[in-house]
Design an enzyme around this catalytic site. Structure first.
Site, PDB file in Angstrom:
ATOM      1  N   GLU A  26     -62.893  -3.194  30.833  1.00 36.66           N
ATOM      2  CA  GLU A  26     -62.209  -2.882  32.085  1.00 36.66           C
ATOM      3  C   GLU A  26     -63.194  -2.360  33.116  1.00 36.66           C
ATOM      4  O   GLU A  26     -64.034  -1.505  32.829  1.00 36.66           O
ATOM      5  CB  GLU A  26     -61.128  -1.837  31.816  1.00 36.66           C
ATOM      6  CG  GLU A  26     -59.818  -2.120  32.500  1.00 36.66           C
ATOM      7  CD  GLU A  26     -59.163  -3.412  32.034  1.00 36.66           C
ATOM      8  OE1 GLU A  26     -59.307  -4.430  32.745  1.00 36.66           O
ATOM      9  OE2 GLU A  26     -58.503  -3.397  30.990  1.00 36.66           O
ATOM     10  N   THR A  28     -65.626  -3.883  34.316  1.00 32.19           N
ATOM     11  CA  THR A  28     -66.966  -4.446  34.146  1.00 32.19           C
ATOM     12  C   THR A  28     -67.119  -5.757  34.890  1.00 32.19           C
ATOM     13  O   THR A  28     -68.239  -6.212  35.119  1.00 32.19           O
ATOM     14  CB  THR A  28     -67.267  -4.683  32.652  1.00 32.19           C
ATOM     15  OG1 THR A  28     -66.204  -5.456  32.090  1.00 32.19           O
ATOM     16  CG2 THR A  28     -67.387  -3.371  31.902  1.00 32.19           C
ATOM     17  N   ASP A  29     -66.002  -6.382  35.287  1.00 33.53           N
ATOM     18  CA  ASP A  29     -66.097  -7.720  35.882  1.00 33.53           C
ATOM     19  C   ASP A  29     -66.831  -7.707  37.208  1.00 33.53           C
ATOM     20  O   ASP A  29     -67.713  -8.525  37.450  1.00 33.53           O
ATOM     21  CB  ASP A  29     -64.709  -8.361  36.016  1.00 33.53           C
ATOM     22  CG  ASP A  29     -63.702  -7.506  36.769  1.00 33.53           C
ATOM     23  OD1 ASP A  29     -63.941  -6.297  36.944  1.00 33.53           O
ATOM     24  OD2 ASP A  29     -62.658  -8.070  37.170  1.00 33.53           O
ATOM     25  N   LEU A 115     -50.282  -6.783  34.487  1.00 36.16           N
ATOM     26  CA  LEU A 115     -50.501  -7.957  33.632  1.00 36.16           C
ATOM     27  C   LEU A 115     -50.926  -9.162  34.443  1.00 36.16           C
ATOM     28  O   LEU A 115     -50.791 -10.302  34.012  1.00 36.16           O
ATOM     29  CB  LEU A 115     -49.234  -8.262  32.829  1.00 36.16           C
ATOM     30  CG  LEU A 115     -48.737  -7.116  31.947  1.00 36.16           C
ATOM     31  CD1 LEU A 115     -47.463  -7.508  31.214  1.00 36.16           C
ATOM     32  CD2 LEU A 115     -49.814  -6.677  30.953  1.00 36.16           C
ATOM     33  N   SER A 116     -51.425  -8.907  35.638  1.00 35.12           N
ATOM     34  CA  SER A 116     -52.034  -9.928  36.474  1.00 35.12           C
ATOM     35  C   SER A 116     -51.044 -10.981  36.962  1.00 35.12           C
ATOM     36  O   SER A 116     -51.311 -12.173  36.942  1.00 35.12           O
ATOM     37  CB  SER A 116     -53.190 -10.611  35.719  1.00 35.12           C
ATOM     38  OG  SER A 116     -54.015 -11.312  36.618  1.00 35.12           O
ATOM     39  N   ASP A 162     -59.292 -12.070  36.054  1.00 37.15           N
ATOM     40  CA  ASP A 162     -57.882 -12.435  35.964  1.00 37.15           C
ATOM     41  C   ASP A 162     -57.673 -13.930  36.154  1.00 37.15           C
ATOM     42  O   ASP A 162     -56.935 -14.582  35.408  1.00 37.15           O
ATOM     43  CB  ASP A 162     -57.071 -11.660  36.997  1.00 37.15           C
ATOM     44  CG  ASP A 162     -57.018 -10.176  36.699  1.00 37.15           C
ATOM     45  OD1 ASP A 162     -57.461  -9.768  35.609  1.00 37.15           O
ATOM     46  OD2 ASP A 162     -56.540  -9.420  37.565  1.00 37.15           O
ATOM     47  N   TYR A 212     -58.864   1.488  43.446  1.00 36.08           N
ATOM     48  CA  TYR A 212     -59.721   0.444  42.880  1.00 36.08           C
ATOM     49  C   TYR A 212     -60.947   0.199  43.748  1.00 36.08           C
ATOM     50  O   TYR A 212     -62.085   0.150  43.260  1.00 36.08           O
ATOM     51  CB  TYR A 212     -58.889  -0.835  42.740  1.00 36.08           C
ATOM     52  CG  TYR A 212     -59.606  -2.019  42.118  1.00 36.08           C
ATOM     53  CD1 TYR A 212     -59.438  -2.323  40.774  1.00 36.08           C
ATOM     54  CD2 TYR A 212     -60.413  -2.856  42.886  1.00 36.08           C
ATOM     55  CE1 TYR A 212     -60.076  -3.420  40.209  1.00 36.08           C
ATOM     56  CE2 TYR A 212     -61.054  -3.951  42.321  1.00 36.08           C
ATOM     57  CZ  TYR A 212     -60.882  -4.232  40.986  1.00 36.08           C
ATOM     58  OH  TYR A 212     -61.518  -5.309  40.434  1.00 36.08           O
TER      59      TYR A 212
END
Length: 369
Positions: A26, A28-29, A115-116, A162, A212
């Site tokens: 989480e 890290t993208d 949940l995208s 995602d 975020y």
């Protein structure tokens, strides 16, 4: 109400794109790191038909609202329709000329659960429009196009995870994705005897106006101070932390670097068939997200604690944080006890009753008919 009743004709096709759960990895993208999501059975379904007047008419069965767009530009569309209109804009910006379409959108993902659902909507619309207009786009490129819709049209600075999960995942596997190179591999996710329980904490997940972007900015600042392209490139964590004077930047850096290591360790366990041993890494991830990245919330912390106490192998929050869901890896025989324990803990605190979903690793976006 179906497509026939809404538009007076049958659709040219029906497409589905799944939501996702990130098993581990989480935040890290957008640091060019590694992630390990898998697709859910639940997602967004789009029934669509071409139209030759250049108009995009978007209707949602969930919101009972509609939008008509002819030439979408950033800032011109609000709400849920912006995610769909952004895909039209992003496809055109990439040089793919799509004409008008009527789209009827349905979803069985709980909104606000992390949940995208937004990426599932983008990807369902993207595969529908490409099929309708005979456009062939490699799936990794289509993920980038959908990501740009969210980044530059909607204004949410998400990473590529995602959209990649929604487009690239395969059944009974997690997607080991290198967010820098875009390269990916399928990691077997054999849940024999185990249940991946998604706990919707009922604390609504909202990232566009949340913290975020602040976390992303902090990571970029830390990388700049350390002289690396992204925190993924930190090789000596202790040395890096000693060079960062700001305690907040130290905490953010520590989470990203250790989380990348946890992803790689998890992939190794999956490939060895030791899925049950992943639980300890999930819990370690949650503690880092809570204490180092500071994106957890009280309902998530309680869900993790009660799940582990009731027999889960491990648990952690999933998604960007500030609300949403928790995932727990549970021996199937103890899954009901975990549900009961979390529900009782929430009731004792006067919180809304949590919702539960058994997550089954599923296939990515596809045409249904």
């Amino acid at each position: 109400m179906g497509f026939q009743e809404t538009y007076g004709r049958e659709p040219d096709g029906v497409w589905h794109a799944p939501g996702r759960v990130n098993l581990i990895g989480e935040h890290t993208d957008y640091n060019d790191g590694f992630v390990l999501p898998f697709a859910l059975r639940q997602g967004v379904t789009v029934a669509a038909a071409r139209r030759d007047d250049g108009v995009f008419e978007l209707r949602s069965l969930q919101s009972r609202s509609a939008a008509e767009v002819t030439d979408p530009t950033p800032g011109s569309v609000d709400g849920w329709a912006a995610y769909a209109a952004g895909v039209v804009w992003s496809l055109r910006e990439a040089g793919y000329q799509v004409g008008g379409a009527s789209l009827l959108i349905d979803a069985d993902l709980p909104q606000g659960a992390g949940l995208s659902s937004s990426a599932a909507l983008e990807c369902a619309v993207a595969v529908a429009l490409c099929d309708l207009y005979g456009i062939e786009v490699p799936r990794p490129e289509l993920a980038r196009i959908a990501q740009r819709a969210e980044n530059d049209f909607v204004g949410m600075p998400c990473g590529i995870m995602d959209q990649s999960a929604s487009l690239l995942c395969t059944e009974d596997h997690a997607l080991f994705l290198d967010c820098r190179s875009g390269l990916s591999a399928q990691a077997p996710l054999d849940l024999t005897g185990l249940t991946l329980l998604v706990i919707d904490t009922r604390a609504e997940h909202e990232l566009v106006d949340g913290g975020y972007a602040d976390r992303r900015t902090a990571c970029e600042k830390a990388a700049e101070l350390l002289g690396v392209p992204a925190l993924r490139d930190v090789t000596d964590l202790a040395e890096a932390l000693s060079r960062l004077g700001d305690p907040v930047l130290r905490r953010r850096t520590q989470h990203v670097v250790t989380e990348n290591h946890r992803v790689e360790a998890t992939v190794g366990l999956l490939r060895a068939g030791a899925v049950g041993e992943v639980g300890a890494l999930l819990t370690a991830s949650h503690l880092s997200l809570r204490d180092q990245f500071e994106v957890s919330w009280p309902e998530a912390d309680v869900a993790v604690e009660e799940s582990v106490r009731a027999g889960a192998r491990g648990a952690r929050m999933v998604g960007g944080g500030f609300g949403g869901s928790v995932i727990a890896l549970v021996p199937t025989a103890r899954a009901e006890r975990v549900r009961e324990a979390v529900t009782e803990a929430y009731a004792g605190r006067g919180w809304a009753e949590p919702r539960f979903l058994e997550a089954t690793p599923s296939a990515g976006a596809r045409r249904l008919r």
